[in-house]
Design a protein around this motif. Structure first.
Motif, PDB file in Angstrom:
ATOM      1  N   LEU A 173       0.669  -0.722   0.094  1.00  0.00           N
ATOM      2  CA  LEU A 173       0.217  -0.165   0.104  1.00  0.00           C
ATOM      3  C   LEU A 173       0.681   1.083  -0.198  1.00  0.00           C
ATOM      4  CD1 LEU A 173      -1.988  -1.350   2.759  1.00  0.00           C
ATOM      5  CD2 LEU A 173      -2.624  -0.762   0.340  1.00  0.00           C
ATOM      6  N   PRO A 174       0.543   2.307  -0.518  1.00  0.00           N
ATOM      7  CA  PRO A 174       0.936   3.496  -0.396  1.00  0.00           C
ATOM      8  C   PRO A 174       1.578   3.686   1.062  1.00  0.00           C
ATOM      9  CG  PRO A 174      -0.546   3.649  -1.688  1.00  0.00           C
ATOM     10  CD  PRO A 174      -1.347   2.958  -1.051  1.00  0.00           C
ATOM     11  N   TYR A 175       2.576   4.572   1.187  1.00  0.00           N
ATOM     12  CA  TYR A 175       3.031   5.143   2.622  1.00  0.00           C
ATOM     13  C   TYR A 175       2.263   5.885   2.845  1.00  0.00           C
ATOM     14  CZ  TYR A 175       5.877   7.031   6.550  1.00  0.00           C
ATOM     15  OH  TYR A 175       6.040   7.411   7.960  1.00  0.00           O
ATOM     16  N   TYR A 176       1.920   7.117   3.725  1.00  0.00           N
ATOM     17  CA  TYR A 176       1.075   8.317   4.016  1.00  0.00           C
ATOM     18  C   TYR A 176       2.250   8.395   5.113  1.00  0.00           C
ATOM     19  CZ  TYR A 176      -2.209   7.175   0.948  1.00  0.00           C
ATOM     20  OH  TYR A 176      -2.856   6.312  -0.780  1.00  0.00           O
ATOM     21  N   HIS A 177       2.280   9.496   5.293  1.00  0.00           N
ATOM     22  CA  HIS A 177       2.906  10.789   6.318  1.00  0.00           C
ATOM     23  C   HIS A 177       1.958  11.439   7.255  1.00  0.00           C
ATOM     24  CE1 HIS A 177       6.138  12.954   8.852  1.00  0.00           C
ATOM     25  NE2 HIS A 177       5.154  14.088   8.201  1.00  0.00           N
ATOM     26  N   HIS A 178       1.899  11.106   8.583  1.00  0.00           N
ATOM     27  CA  HIS A 178       0.771  11.831   9.827  1.00  0.00           C
ATOM     28  C   HIS A 178       1.901  11.582  11.014  1.00  0.00           C
ATOM     29  CE1 HIS A 178       1.224   7.150   9.599  1.00  0.00           C
ATOM     30  NE2 HIS A 178       0.565   7.054  11.104  1.00  0.00           N
ATOM     31  N   HIS A 179       0.972  12.071  12.213  1.00  0.00           N
ATOM     32  CA  HIS A 179       1.134  12.029  13.333  1.00  0.00           C
ATOM     33  C   HIS A 179      -0.031  11.195  13.624  1.00  0.00           C
ATOM     34  CE1 HIS A 179       2.689  16.547  12.503  1.00  0.00           C
ATOM     35  NE2 HIS A 179       2.905  15.777  11.740  1.00  0.00           N
ATOM     36  N   ASP A 180       0.525  10.998  15.168  1.00  0.00           N
ATOM     37  CA  ASP A 180      -0.093  10.400  16.041  1.00  0.00           C
ATOM     38  C   ASP A 180      -1.511  11.338  16.438  1.00  0.00           C
ATOM     39  OD1 ASP A 180      -1.257   9.090  17.618  1.00  0.00           O
ATOM     40  OD2 ASP A 180       0.745   7.961  18.389  1.00  0.00           O
ATOM     41  N   PHE A 181      -2.452  10.600  16.139  1.00  0.00           N
ATOM     42  CA  PHE A 181      -3.844  11.013  17.438  1.00  0.00           C
ATOM     43  C   PHE A 181      -3.758  11.522  18.122  1.00  0.00           C
ATOM     44  CE2 PHE A 181      -8.201  10.797  18.605  1.00  0.00           C
ATOM     45  CZ  PHE A 181      -8.927  12.158  17.998  1.00  0.00           C
ATOM     46  N   ARG A 182      -3.255  10.336  19.023  1.00  0.00           N
ATOM     47  CA  ARG A 182      -2.728  11.103  20.087  1.00  0.00           C
ATOM     48  C   ARG A 182      -2.537  12.151  20.859  1.00  0.00           C
ATOM     49  NH1 ARG A 182      -0.528   6.230  22.903  1.00  0.00           N
ATOM     50  NH2 ARG A 182       0.483   6.861  20.627  1.00  0.00           N
ATOM     51  N   ASP A 183      -1.079  12.762  19.703  1.00  0.00           N
ATOM     52  CA  ASP A 183      -0.171  14.444  19.671  1.00  0.00           C
ATOM     53  C   ASP A 183      -1.157  15.488  19.052  1.00  0.00           C
ATOM     54  OD1 ASP A 183       1.887  12.458  20.228  1.00  0.00           O
ATOM     55  OD2 ASP A 183       2.978  12.425  18.027  1.00  0.00           O
ATOM     56  N   TYR A 184      -2.222  15.324  19.101  1.00  0.00           N
ATOM     57  CA  TYR A 184      -3.207  16.686  18.333  1.00  0.00           C
ATOM     58  C   TYR A 184      -4.720  16.797  18.638  1.00  0.00           C
ATOM     59  CZ  TYR A 184      -4.420  13.507  14.485  1.00  0.00           C
ATOM     60  OH  TYR A 184      -5.458  12.572  13.528  1.00  0.00           O
ATOM     61  N   TYR A 185      -5.280  16.165  19.003  1.00  0.00           N
ATOM     62  CA  TYR A 185      -6.648  16.029  19.187  1.00  0.00           C
ATOM     63  C   TYR A 185      -7.663  16.851  20.137  1.00  0.00           C
ATOM     64  CZ  TYR A 185      -6.352  12.576  23.452  1.00  0.00           C
ATOM     65  OH  TYR A 185      -7.277  12.164  24.400  1.00  0.00           O
ATOM     66  N   ARG A 186      -5.981  16.468  21.022  1.00  0.00           N
ATOM     67  CA  ARG A 186      -6.479  17.838  22.572  1.00  0.00           C
ATOM     68  C   ARG A 186      -5.768  19.301  22.495  1.00  0.00           C
ATOM     69  NH1 ARG A 186      -3.870  13.714  25.276  1.00  0.00           N
ATOM     70  NH2 ARG A 186      -4.721  12.662  27.247  1.00  0.00           N
ATOM     71  N   ASP A 187      -5.644  19.864  20.851  1.00  0.00           N
ATOM     72  CA  ASP A 187      -5.001  21.101  20.637  1.00  0.00           C
ATOM     73  C   ASP A 187      -5.891  21.958  19.452  1.00  0.00           C
ATOM     74  OD1 ASP A 187      -3.168  20.955  23.303  1.00  0.00           O
ATOM     75  OD2 ASP A 187      -1.941  19.821  21.740  1.00  0.00           O
ATOM     76  N   MET A 188      -6.304  20.780  18.664  1.00  0.00           N
ATOM     77  CA  MET A 188      -7.368  21.156  17.653  1.00  0.00           C
ATOM     78  C   MET A 188      -8.287  22.494  18.133  1.00  0.00           C
ATOM     79  SD  MET A 188      -7.889  17.959  15.309  1.00  0.00           S
ATOM     80  CE  MET A 188      -8.583  18.440  13.992  1.00  0.00           C
TER      81      MET A 188
END
Length: 456
Positions: A173-188
């Motif tokens: 499958l394609p590799y997608y650069h992404h961030h761990d949900f736990r790193d940003y969900y509190r600050d959105m």
């Protein structure tokens, strides 16, 4: 599409008629606990890897003969209930047609001809999904077939190719650069939530237009890059086509027919006989209800928990609603039930006993609880969000805190997603035209105007 063979491996040739039917018992595929699974999902590149991970990759290369000639394994980036995912460099990228590579297309669009030529020598990455041998062949075939059908879907992870060696199957499958949900969900911010949900609904619209249920929508299956405001829906291991193994459910009947069936049900006969509490017949000759309850705890829709036998794509919209509720309350996971009964009671805490009785009757079920802490009408989502974000006070003299106007817009949209009656729940296409989501277009245009003004 990349060619699906290497020296030892042969292309995947699987036909559903070659497999035996699965055990006709009730289907329940339980994904890992969302918090635990999130801890096993990383977006790592060439960082130093754990010794145990290095050993795992070495065992994989040794057992899957020839895989190392095509791909250089870099790290383990995902570990779930049914598979393990590795990041790898595609050593033969330039030998094949790579229309699946969205990032490369974007790069080429904005680069000069000389830059494009230099870029062809840069490393290109893929994700290798090793499907556990405990998965049944028909399920593996189903996942690969659905991925193939969705190869042109917006924000949906396409299948590049697949290999089989003995009893082991891997999907490339394609590799997608992404961030761990736990790193940003509190600050959105609310604006960022709009963009996140817009990208998710873009993916779900593509999936649902093909009459496919994803069945496991959750943060770890939506790889999101906050910098680009772009995400991709992955892991179709539990997905199925709408109408698969359907049996008639009373929720599809007219209101008059449902009332008639309720009036002539065993439950109503017991009520008319003077029983004050729900009772069950000693010798129940009725067949047990079978229904697909696959998914992840905390993200299953009420109709899944109530064993509706005609589930449709709306179950994914409920799961998307749970993600939005998570973002607004800053709590992950928001629901954390041990089983289906606990899950129903958690939903009851919010929506109340009356709503859950109505929802259960909709699917020919009876819901009763004598737990006094569950109120008849539940609580508003506004109050839930205020509680979870610490904006309530026990001091009666303190000024009443309220949600911001933007939060109120989000809550109004959230009610459309967390609608217990699946027939009234908003669809992915309707969600993309909802004012809460369309406002993201206006905000983007305003930001672009500001950039143009500064550039000028």
């Amino acid at each position: 599409m990349a060619k699906a063979d290497i020296e030892v491996q042969q292309p995947m040739h699987m036909h559903p008629e070659d497999f035996e039917e699965e055990d006709p018992e009730e289907v329940l595929d339980e994904s890992a606990d969302p918090l635990e699974e999130s801890g096993h999902t990383v977006d790592s590149s060439d960082d130093e890897i754990d010794e145990s991970v290095a050993e795992d990759m070495a065992r994989f290369e040794e057992s899957f003969v020839g895989i190392g000639k095509r791909y250089r394994l870099i790290n383990r980036i995902g570990e779930g209930t049914f598979s393990t995912v590795y990041k790898a460099e595609d050593l033969e990228y330039n030998n094949y047609d790579n229309r699946w590579d969205v990032d490369e297309r974007e790069r080429r669009k904005w680069s000069s001809p000389s830059g494009r030529k230099r870029g062809s020598r840069r490393p290109h990455y893929v994700a290798i999904k090793k499907i556990y041998v405990t998965s049944s062949p028909i399920r593996i075939f189903n996942e690969l077939e659905l991925l193939r059908d969705l190869k042109n879907g917006d924000s949906v992870c396409p299948l590049i190719t697949a290999f089989r060696h003995q009893d082991q199957v891997v999907a490339i499958l394609p590799y997608y650069h992404h961030h761990d949900f736990r790193d940003y969900y509190r600050d959105m911010t609310i604006s960022e939530m709009r963009l996140y949900m817009k990208s998710l609904f873009t993916a779900l619209r593509a999936v649902h237009q093909n009459k496919i249920l994803h069945r496991d929508v959750k943060p770890t299956n939506f790889l999101y890059n906050p910098q680009h405001s772009r995400g991709v829906l992955v892991d179709f291991g539990l997905a199925e086509r709408e109408g698969t193994d359907w049996h008639k459910c009373v929720c599809t009947e007219s209101l008059e027919e449902r009332r008639y069936q309720v009036a002539h049900s065993v439950y109503m006969q017991n009520q008319q006989a003077g029983h004050q509490t729900t009772s069950y017949p000693k010798n129940d000759t009725r067949n047990s209800r079978r229904a697909n309850r696959a998914g992840t705890r905390g993200f299953r829709a009420p109709e899944v928990l109530l064993k509706c036998t005609q589930q449709n794509t709306s179950i994914d919209m409920w799961s998307a609603g749970v993600i939005l509720l998570t973002l607004l309350t800053r709590r992950f996971p928001f629901f954390h039930s041990a089983d289906d009964i606990d899950a129903l009671l958690e939903i009851t805490t919010i929506f109340g006993r009356k709503k859950m009785r109505e929802t259960a009757f909709l699917h020919g079920q009876v819901f009763e609880t004598n737990v006094p802490s569950y109120s008849e009408h539940g609580h508003t989502l506004e109050k839930i969000i205020l509680w979870c974000t610490g904006r309530t006070s026990s001091d009666k003299g303190a000024p009443k805190k309220e949600l911001s106007d933007e939060e109120k817009e989000a809550v109004a949209f959230l009610y459309r997603l967390l609608e217990c009656d699946s027939a009234k729940r908003i669809t992915a296409d309707e969600a993309l035209h909802h004012p809460f989501i369309t406002k993201s277009y206006e905000e983007n245009e305003a930001d672009q105007d500001m950039v143009d003004l500064v550039a000028a």
